[in-house]
Design a protein around this motif. Structure first.
Motif, PDB file in Angstrom:
ATOM      1  N   GLY A   1       0.808  -1.210   0.000  1.00 25.15           N
ATOM      2  CA  GLY A   1       0.000   0.000   0.000  1.00 25.15           C
ATOM      3  C   GLY A   1       0.841   1.261   0.000  1.00 25.15           C
ATOM      4  N   TYR A   2       2.098   1.170   0.472  1.00 24.74           N
ATOM      5  CA  TYR A   2       2.996   2.319   0.382  1.00 24.74           C
ATOM      6  C   TYR A   2       3.288   2.593  -1.104  1.00 24.74           C
ATOM      7  CZ  TYR A   2       4.217   2.457   5.379  1.00 24.74           C
ATOM      8  OH  TYR A   2       4.186   2.585   6.750  1.00 24.74           O
ATOM      9  N   GLY A   3       3.261   3.858  -1.496  1.00 21.26           N
ATOM     10  CA  GLY A   3       3.375   4.204  -2.904  1.00 21.26           C
ATOM     11  C   GLY A   3       4.583   3.628  -3.604  1.00 21.26           C
ATOM     12  N   LEU A   4       5.749   3.646  -2.939  1.00 18.67           N
ATOM     13  CA  LEU A   4       6.952   3.156  -3.596  1.00 18.67           C
ATOM     14  C   LEU A   4       7.020   1.636  -3.611  1.00 18.67           C
ATOM     15  CD1 LEU A   4       9.561   5.844  -2.552  1.00 18.67           C
ATOM     16  CD2 LEU A   4       8.624   5.390  -4.830  1.00 18.67           C
TER      17      LEU A   4
ATOM     18  N   SER B   1       4.918  15.152   5.191  1.00 18.88           N
ATOM     19  CA  SER B   1       3.971  14.190   5.764  1.00 18.88           C
ATOM     20  C   SER B   1       3.443  13.240   4.705  1.00 18.88           C
ATOM     21  CB  SER B   1       2.812  14.922   6.449  1.00 18.88           C
ATOM     22  OG  SER B   1       2.074  15.710   5.537  1.00 18.88           O
ATOM     23  N   ASN B   2       3.301  13.718   3.472  1.00 16.99           N
ATOM     24  CA  ASN B   2       2.876  12.854   2.380  1.00 16.99           C
ATOM     25  C   ASN B   2       4.043  12.076   1.792  1.00 16.99           C
ATOM     26  OD1 ASN B   2       0.062  13.134   2.168  1.00 16.99           O
ATOM     27  ND2 ASN B   2       0.286  15.138   1.209  1.00 16.99           N
ATOM     28  N   ALA B   3       5.194  12.746   1.654  1.00 18.89           N
ATOM     29  CA  ALA B   3       6.367  12.069   1.102  1.00 18.89           C
ATOM     30  C   ALA B   3       6.762  10.871   1.961  1.00 18.89           C
ATOM     31  CB  ALA B   3       7.530  13.055   0.996  1.00 18.89           C
ATOM     32  N   ALA B   4       6.688  11.045   3.274  1.00 15.69           N
ATOM     33  CA  ALA B   4       7.053   9.951   4.183  1.00 15.69           C
ATOM     34  C   ALA B   4       6.129   8.746   4.007  1.00 15.69           C
ATOM     35  CB  ALA B   4       7.014  10.439   5.629  1.00 15.69           C
ATOM     36  N   SER B   5       4.878   9.007   3.643  1.00 14.78           N
ATOM     37  CA  SER B   5       3.924   7.911   3.499  1.00 14.78           C
ATOM     38  C   SER B   5       4.184   7.061   2.266  1.00 14.78           C
ATOM     39  CB  SER B   5       2.495   8.469   3.448  1.00 14.78           C
ATOM     40  OG  SER B   5       2.179   9.015   2.186  1.00 14.78           O
ATOM     41  N   LEU B   6       4.995   7.566   1.330  1.00 12.33           N
ATOM     42  CA  LEU B   6       5.311   6.793   0.134  1.00 12.33           C
ATOM     43  C   LEU B   6       6.375   5.734   0.404  1.00 12.33           C
ATOM     44  CD1 LEU B   6       5.461   9.696  -2.495  1.00 12.33           C
ATOM     45  CD2 LEU B   6       3.616   8.026  -2.192  1.00 12.33           C
TER      46      LEU B   6
END
Length: 431
Positions: free
Chosen positions: A125-128, A169-174
């Motif tokens: 589910g993490y973007g990367l 906060s969004n970048a970390a979620s990837l």
């Protein structure tokens, strides 16, 4: 001057309009009608263009003459691809997408392989992780030059930009994000075989993306952090719990620390949130609602509305479960995507719908409390109150009562709804 905040959630998209005194002037909610059907059972996708259209219509309904800013928050972890013109060339793969939970090599999933390879805890589910899956499947669109979150895409598109900007906060979620330096980890990306050129540009909260008409649009923030900012006034004594489709427990720390299995997330404006994120929160209760609906239809051939079923569940819930327990990990956990939920302690005397309803609610509370138990006493011991948010909690007084009993702390609900949208609205002013 007025401020608009938009929260792009998994199941709904909310917008609020506030004046300079923090007075709510208008609040609107639209169903997120963008889920794409016909995909593999483990893949959760939404139509990015349909989401953009919903947001545009919300903005048209909220816009006033003296709006000074537009802020965004939204569902974290998910990603989509954009081309050199900033147009979407893929669906949104949401935080629920299970592509990276599929087997990759040596019996390991894509996410597990990445975790062992890089040392970063990477979940399906993490973007990367999703991007890594598509790299290996050779299914990255040929015209893709960047990936970004859905709120980054919406903000960029509204401003006519072609280059996505991403707040920490969004970048970390990837994934693969160094939360001390607040930048993507180039070495981890190299080990994963991911070209860093695909990543959005990281910019701090309060950065202006561009203009929507004549109104400044600011770089979006994560919905977890936005809900915290829109709910909590006393960081030192409050524990924040939000229950919507998923559920999160969030607690503030002024410095970076690691407390597995909680996630350490950057907080716009400074500091960090220690976050225990359960994949199933309100959707656990919705699962039980759907089961009851199917039973009713099976025996009566009558379809009841969600409101009718939820109302009856609330009215008939038992005071005690008499030993009946429910583990609400129906879609796994961030650490183990293969884990499933369970109903246990069934006896000849306690297996009834009224007790089962209460057991589901207790299970939601217990999963969150499991994160709380990992916190150092120096942090957890100073918390005096639970600040609650999210419609899953707001609309269920019994769940509020059980949450209070589970933690031994009073639960205070915010006096306004759509806390994440409010946090998005006020973020540009509080950074």
């Amino acid at each position: 001057m007025k401020r608009i905040g938009i929260d792009i959630g998994t199941s709904s998209i909310c917008g609020v309009l506030y004046d300079e005194n923090g007075q709510l002037l208008r609040s609107l909610t639209r169903v997120n009608e963008a889920p794409i059907v016909g995909t593999p059972s483990w893949s959760f996708q939404q139509d990015a263009e349909q989401i953009l259209d919903i947001v545009k219509r919300l903005l048209d309904d909220l816009m006033a003459d003296d709006v000074a800013s537009i802020g965004f928050s939204g569902q974290m972890h998910g990603m989509l691809y954009v081309n050199a013109s900033g147009q979407s060339v893929s669906p949104l793969y949401t935080w629920q997408d299970g592509s990276a939970a599929q087997e990759y090599a040596d019996g390991k999933s894509y996410a597990k392989w990445l975790t062992e390879r890089t040392g970063y805890e990477i979940a399906a589910g993490y973007g990367l992780a999703t991007h890594f899956y598509h790299l290996k499947q050779q299914s990255v669109p040929a015209s893709a030059v960047k990936l970004c979150t859905i709120m980054d895409y919406v903000a960029m598109s509204l401003c006519g930009q072609s280059w996505p900007l991403c707040e920490p906060s969004n970048a970390a979620s990837l994934g693969f994000f160094n939360k001390r330096t607040l930048q993507f980890d180039r070495e981890a990306l190299r080990l994963a075989g991911i070209d860093e050129s695909i990543l959005p540009e990281v910019r701090p909260a309060g950065t202006q993306v561009g203009l929507y008409g004549k109104v400044p649009v600011y770089v979006p923030i994560g919905d977890n952090q936005a809900a915290y900012l829109g709910s909590v006034t006393d960081k030192a004594s409050s524990l924040h719990v939000t229950i919507g489709t998923s559920s999160q427990l969030s607690i503030y720390s002024d410095k970076y620390i690691e407390v597995p299995p909680l996630d350490t997330r950057p907080l716009p404006g400074g500091g960090y949130l220690l976050v225990g994120a359960a994949l199933c929160g309100g959707c656990s209760y919705a699962l039980l609602k759907d089961f009851y609906a199917q039973v009713v239809e099976m025996f009566t051939e009558k379809k009841l509305s969600d409101a009718e079923i939820y109302g009856k569940m609330y009215q008939t819930a038992a005071k005690e479960t008499d030993g009946l327990t429910v583990q609400t990990t129906f879609d796994g956990t961030r650490q183990d995507a293969s884990l499933r939920g369970s109903i246990a302690g069934i006896s000849l005397r306690n297996y009834s719908p009224d007790r089962l309803t209460t057991a589901f609610l207790k299970g939601i509370c217990q999963e969150l409390h499991g994160f709380y138990e990992h916190l150092p006493a120096a942090i957890s011991g100073s918390r005096k109150v639970i600040v609650g948010s999210g419609n899953g909690l707001r609309k269920n007084a019994l769940l509020q009562q059980l949450l209070s009993e589970t933690f031994g702390l009073p639960v205070l609900m915010t006096d306004h709804e759509e806390e994440a949208a409010m946090g998005a609205a006020i973020c540009p002013a509080c950074t």
